[in-house]
Enzyme design. Structure first.
Site, mmCIF file in Angstrom:
data_model
loop_
_atom_site.group_PDB
_atom_site.id
_atom_site.type_symbol
_atom_site.label_atom_id
_atom_site.label_comp_id
_atom_site.label_asym_id
_atom_site.label_seq_id
_atom_site.Cartn_x
_atom_site.Cartn_y
_atom_site.Cartn_z
ATOM 1 N N ARG A 277 35.439 32.514 37.692
ATOM 2 C CA ARG A 277 34.490 33.624 37.688
ATOM 3 C C ARG A 277 33.498 33.426 36.559
ATOM 4 O O ARG A 277 33.902 33.229 35.419
ATOM 5 C CB ARG A 277 35.268 34.924 37.481
ATOM 6 C CG ARG A 277 34.711 36.061 38.273
ATOM 7 C CD ARG A 277 35.581 37.254 38.130
ATOM 8 N NE ARG A 277 36.665 37.299 39.111
ATOM 9 C CZ ARG A 277 37.500 38.323 39.213
ATOM 10 N NH1 ARG A 277 37.401 39.343 38.399
ATOM 11 N NH2 ARG A 277 38.449 38.309 40.129
ATOM 12 N N SER B 187 35.276 39.982 42.686
ATOM 13 C CA SER B 187 36.054 41.210 42.796
ATOM 14 C C SER B 187 35.260 42.456 42.426
ATOM 15 O O SER B 187 34.254 42.761 43.051
ATOM 16 C CB SER B 187 37.300 41.053 41.924
ATOM 17 O OG SER B 187 38.142 42.144 42.092
ATOM 18 N N HIS B 188 35.674 43.121 41.379
ATOM 19 C CA HIS B 188 35.097 44.404 40.974
ATOM 20 C C HIS B 188 33.943 44.226 39.998
ATOM 21 O O HIS B 188 33.394 45.205 39.517
ATOM 22 C CB HIS B 188 36.196 45.239 40.323
ATOM 23 C CG HIS B 188 36.927 44.450 39.274
ATOM 24 N ND1 HIS B 188 37.818 43.447 39.619
ATOM 25 C CD2 HIS B 188 36.852 44.447 37.938
ATOM 26 C CE1 HIS B 188 38.277 42.887 38.514
ATOM 27 N NE2 HIS B 188 37.705 43.471 37.479
ATOM 28 N N LYS C 215 37.665 31.609 44.573
ATOM 29 C CA LYS C 215 39.114 31.554 44.387
ATOM 30 C C LYS C 215 39.701 30.780 45.549
ATOM 31 O O LYS C 215 39.274 30.960 46.691
ATOM 32 C CB LYS C 215 39.644 32.985 44.367
ATOM 33 C CG LYS C 215 41.115 33.074 44.048
ATOM 34 C CD LYS C 215 41.504 34.496 43.737
ATOM 35 C CE LYS C 215 41.638 35.315 44.999
ATOM 36 N NZ LYS C 215 42.386 36.559 44.793
ATOM 37 N N ASP D 106 37.454 48.246 45.739
ATOM 38 C CA ASP D 106 36.508 47.464 44.945
ATOM 39 C C ASP D 106 35.690 46.528 45.835
ATOM 40 O O ASP D 106 35.832 46.533 47.064
ATOM 41 C CB ASP D 106 37.236 46.696 43.828
ATOM 42 C CG ASP D 106 38.054 45.531 44.346
ATOM 43 O OD1 ASP D 106 38.456 45.559 45.525
ATOM 44 O OD2 ASP D 106 38.301 44.576 43.571
ATOM 45 N N ASP E 79 35.694 43.425 46.745
ATOM 46 C CA ASP E 79 36.318 42.533 47.724
ATOM 47 C C ASP E 79 37.507 43.170 48.438
ATOM 48 O O ASP E 79 38.212 42.494 49.189
ATOM 49 C CB ASP E 79 36.731 41.202 47.071
ATOM 50 C CG ASP E 79 37.812 41.383 46.031
ATOM 51 O OD1 ASP E 79 37.829 42.443 45.377
ATOM 52 O OD2 ASP E 79 38.652 40.491 45.878
ATOM 53 N N ASP F 131 40.483 44.483 47.472
ATOM 54 C CA ASP F 131 41.913 44.408 47.159
ATOM 55 C C ASP F 131 42.378 45.534 46.242
ATOM 56 O O ASP F 131 43.556 45.854 46.207
ATOM 57 C CB ASP F 131 42.305 43.013 46.614
ATOM 58 C CG ASP F 131 41.495 42.589 45.422
ATOM 59 O OD1 ASP F 131 40.575 43.332 45.021
ATOM 60 O OD2 ASP F 131 41.772 41.500 44.880
ATOM 61 N N ARG F 132 41.453 46.158 45.504
ATOM 62 C CA ARG F 132 41.860 47.275 44.646
ATOM 63 C C ARG F 132 41.682 48.609 45.355
ATOM 64 O O ARG F 132 40.841 48.719 46.258
ATOM 65 C CB ARG F 132 41.001 47.319 43.387
ATOM 66 C CG ARG F 132 41.194 46.147 42.492
ATOM 67 C CD ARG F 132 40.401 46.308 41.209
ATOM 68 N NE ARG F 132 40.758 45.211 40.323
ATOM 69 C CZ ARG F 132 40.572 45.197 39.026
ATOM 70 N NH1 ARG F 132 40.003 46.228 38.437
ATOM 71 N NH2 ARG F 132 40.940 44.171 38.298
ATOM 72 N N THR G 296 50.453 39.720 34.118
ATOM 73 C CA THR G 296 49.275 40.254 34.802
ATOM 74 C C THR G 296 48.696 39.216 35.762
ATOM 75 O O THR G 296 48.571 38.044 35.412
ATOM 76 C CB THR G 296 48.228 40.646 33.744
ATOM 77 O OG1 THR G 296 48.760 41.740 32.993
ATOM 78 C CG2 THR G 296 46.918 41.039 34.369
ATOM 79 N N GLU H 46 50.006 46.660 40.360
ATOM 80 C CA GLU H 46 49.487 46.480 39.010
ATOM 81 C C GLU H 46 48.750 47.746 38.610
ATOM 82 O O GLU H 46 48.175 48.437 39.458
ATOM 83 C CB GLU H 46 48.508 45.308 38.962
ATOM 84 C CG GLU H 46 49.143 43.959 39.132
ATOM 85 C CD GLU H 46 48.168 42.851 38.722
ATOM 86 O OE1 GLU H 46 48.295 42.384 37.588
ATOM 87 O OE2 GLU H 46 47.296 42.491 39.523
ATOM 88 N N LYS I 177 46.799 41.831 46.894
ATOM 89 C CA LYS I 177 46.831 43.283 46.914
ATOM 90 C C LYS I 177 45.873 43.762 47.995
ATOM 91 O O LYS I 177 44.979 43.017 48.397
ATOM 92 C CB LYS I 177 46.497 43.855 45.552
ATOM 93 C CG LYS I 177 45.186 43.396 44.965
ATOM 94 C CD LYS I 177 45.144 43.733 43.482
ATOM 95 C CE LYS I 177 43.888 43.200 42.835
ATOM 96 N NZ LYS I 177 44.159 42.446 41.630
ATOM 97 N N ARG J 143 42.433 44.722 26.347
ATOM 98 C CA ARG J 143 43.031 45.791 27.144
ATOM 99 C C ARG J 143 44.224 46.325 26.367
ATOM 100 O O ARG J 143 45.127 45.566 26.007
ATOM 101 C CB ARG J 143 43.489 45.275 28.504
ATOM 102 C CG ARG J 143 42.371 44.617 29.312
ATOM 103 C CD ARG J 143 42.667 44.649 30.795
ATOM 104 N NE ARG J 143 41.811 43.758 31.563
ATOM 105 C CZ ARG J 143 40.538 44.006 31.886
ATOM 106 N NH1 ARG J 143 39.965 45.116 31.482
ATOM 107 N NH2 ARG J 143 39.844 43.125 32.609
HETATM 108 C C1 G1P Z 1 42.390 42.043 35.742
HETATM 109 C C2 G1P Z 1 43.554 42.992 35.870
HETATM 110 C C3 G1P Z 1 44.685 42.331 36.615
HETATM 111 C C4 G1P Z 1 44.193 41.843 37.975
HETATM 112 C C5 G1P Z 1 42.973 40.961 37.785
HETATM 113 C C6 G1P Z 1 42.356 40.561 39.130
HETATM 114 O O1 G1P Z 1 42.754 40.903 35.004
HETATM 115 O O2 G1P Z 1 43.985 43.430 34.590
HETATM 116 O O3 G1P Z 1 45.737 43.248 36.760
HETATM 117 O O4 G1P Z 1 45.189 41.131 38.642
HETATM 118 O O5 G1P Z 1 41.980 41.648 37.029
HETATM 119 O O6 G1P Z 1 41.971 41.686 39.876
HETATM 120 P P1 G1P Z 1 42.395 40.730 33.446
HETATM 121 O O7 G1P Z 1 40.913 40.894 33.322
HETATM 122 O O8 G1P Z 1 43.096 41.845 32.739
HETATM 123 O O9 G1P Z 1 42.910 39.379 33.061
HETATM 124 ZN ZN ZN Z 2 39.142 42.729 43.804
#
Ligand code: G1P
Ligand code: ZN
Length: 546
Positions: A22, A118-119, A131, A282, A284, A286-287, A350, A369, A382, A502
């Protein structure tokens, strides 16, 4: 058709993070950048699997963000250049991450390339990502991503077939050399899977009875899926889906389903005439975020509630659950449900990729998660819309509304008050130094106190995969306090700018009716001073609290 071997040189920065590669979009737009990465994926997979691509299927699709279509055309040329038997590409280039997982599994594909960040926001000055998902439909595990990275560091050429751009908007099959490329319906496999898991007749009855859902697709990939499933197949009225057309820049929004970024939905869900269920996904797909009337379901609670009711409310789980898995920072709410069901609750680092082996080995059915991710072994990602269908099913069978379901859950199991505080755009070296310092202080932290509570455990989380024995260390610092509260912190592995800290806070109490911010305030204050946030970064207020 001609296959060209193009000379290239490695890019230094192609190591995949928590969820694929990413970066800023412009980085992906550098000549050869996508080509190098995709060729490295192919080289790594060919070497590890010893597979003959001419007998394999590759799936390609993305979340519709800026550069999606360009990247897809490049991948088609490279897939043909590398001699795949078949490439399945989603119509319009639109394929949600869970639908990708479903497509790989249902069609027996070797794997798939998901184009998504993703988001994260989309656009030429925002983010892009790639990915690779493996044969089980899930994100490539570390062994594979590290091999991809190793190949990217010594790549000297890539293979490309020269043919004109394919019209992605028309379902068709063309043959290029030995490769058949088919533009497929992105909704079909996924919708079929959902109809197998859920009682669609029950849900149609719910909507016939006047139940109202408000679903916010955040201008991401789930709009077409939500309209097809909720409105088309289940009979929810058209207006049930908002921001339902995928846009290249997500309408300038941050497509992350939390209360800060889906504020419009949150506003619609307040008041006594609000719909019975509010949900968002989100970019894509998955969230997910789940809301009731004037009420927010924290992701840890959502996992726990789904686990509590899955067997009785959802036909796909009528045989019971094999186990539950949650990432380490995720609240321990699901652990209590697992205990009451007499099944194991696994704790993983994670990132969804750590659930794959457990699911493949039949050790767990549900996973979750805290970052608004919930899913099950129906796929290996997810799944946002799946979570919404779970809640609809629970509401249809149990009644009482979202708030009532939560109240009953807390009454039975107690409540895990949970918050995550994100500090974004920190100086990377200062953030890394903080983590090093804290790692060095772990031994002395044990036995000292935080906000007046003794620290019983202090460790940097290390995980041994019980299926393949692989060890993942440095997965987050966890402080366990004497009253069972937890303070956890780690640096994000998905960010594209500076570092993101985080900080996760959790306290479990029997009383379910307190305000999370109040309950967790002492832990927050303790963590702020322990980490010396103001001193290090000039601020101690989080950018986003979820
Ligand atoms: C973040 C979330 C994690 C999730 C990932 C992909 O990763 O915390 O739970 O699986 O995005 O959606 P992080 O940025 O914390 O490494
Ligand atoms: Zn996503």
């Amino acid at each position: 058709m001609e296959i060209t071997k193009k000379d290239t040189r490695p890019f230094q920065d192609q190591r995949p993070g928590t969820s694929g590669l990413r970066k800023k979009t412009r980085i992906f737009m550098q000549p050869g950048y996508i080509e190098n990465f995709v060729q490295s994926v192919f080289n790594a997979v060919r070497q590890q699997d010893q597979t003959d691509f001419s007998r394999e299927i590759l799936v390609v699709g993305g979340d519709g963000r800026y550069y999606n279509r360009t990247a897809i055309q490049t991948i088609l040329q490279m897939g043909a250049g590398n001699g795949f038997g078949q490439i399945l590409v989603a119509r319009g280039g639109i394929l949600s991450t869970p639908a990708m997982s479903a497509a790989i599994r249902r069609r027996g594909a070797m794997g798939g390339l998901v184009l998504s960040a993703s988001h994260n926001p989309g656009g030429i000055d925002a983010d892009f990502g790639i990915k690779y998902n493996i044969r089980n439909g899930g994100p490539a595990p570390e062994k594979v991503t590290e091999a991809i990275y190793a190949h990217s560091q010594r790549i000297s050429r890539y293979l490309q077939a020269d043919f004109p751009e394919l019209d992605l908007d028309r379902e068709q099959t063309v043959t290029v050399g030995q490769t058949r490329i088919s533009v497929i319906d992105p909704l079909a496999d996924y919708a079929a899977l959902m109809s197998e898991l859920f009682d669609f007749e029950l849900l149609r009855g719910l909507f016939r009875g006047g139940f109202r859902l408000l679903f916010d697709a955040m201008n991401g990939v789930t709009g077409p899926y939500a309209r097809h499933i909720f409105c088309g197949l289940l009979g929810a009225p058209e207006g049930s889906v908002i921001r339902g057309t995928p846009l290249e820049d997500f309408g300038g929004c941050h497509p992350d389903p939390n209360q800060a970024h889906a504020a419009q939905l949150v506003a619609h869900m307040s008041g006594s005439d609000a719909p019975g269920l509010g949900a968002a996904c989100d970019g894509d797909g998955d969230r997910n975020m789940i809301l009731g009337r004037n009420c927010f379901v924290s992701p840890g609670d959502s996992l726990a509630v789904i686990a509590e009711h899955a067997q009785n409310c959802i036909p796909g789980y009528a045989g019971g659950l094999a186990g539950i898995a949650r990432s380490m920072p995720t609240s321990t709410a699901a652990d209590s449900v697992a205990e009451s069901l007499g099944i194991e609750c696994h704790e993983t680092p994670t990132g969804w990729k750590f659930f794959g082996n457990l699911m493949d080995a039949g050790l767990c059915t549900l996973c979750g998660e805290e970052s608004f991710g919930t899913g099950s072994n129906h796929i290996r990602e997810k799944d946002g819309l799946w979570a919404v269908l779970c809640w609809l099913s629970i509401l249809a069978r149990e009644g009482g509304g979202v708030a009532g379901i939560l109240q009953r859950h807390w009454g039975r199991f107690g409540r895990s008050y949970f918050q995550r505080h994100d500090f974004e755009g920190l100086k990377s070296d200062a953030a890394a130094a903080m983590m090093d310092e804290m790692r060095g202080a772990l031994a002395s932290l044990k036995g000292s106190s935080l906000s007046g509570r003794r620290i019983q455990g202090a460790e940097d989380f290390e995980y041994t995969d019980r299926v393949d024995g692989s060890v993942s260390s440095r997965q987050g610092i966890r402080l366990l306090l004497e009253d069972g509260s937890r303070v956890i912190f780690r640096l994000s592995g998905t960010g594209t700018e500076g570092a993101t800290l985080r900080l996760y806070l959790e306290s479990r109490l029997d009383d379910g009716n307190l305000i999370p911010g109040d309950v967790l305030q002492p832990l927050l204050a303790g963590a702020r001073s322990l980490l010396r946030l103001r001193e290090r970064f000039g601020r101690d207020q989080a950018d986003v609290v979820t």
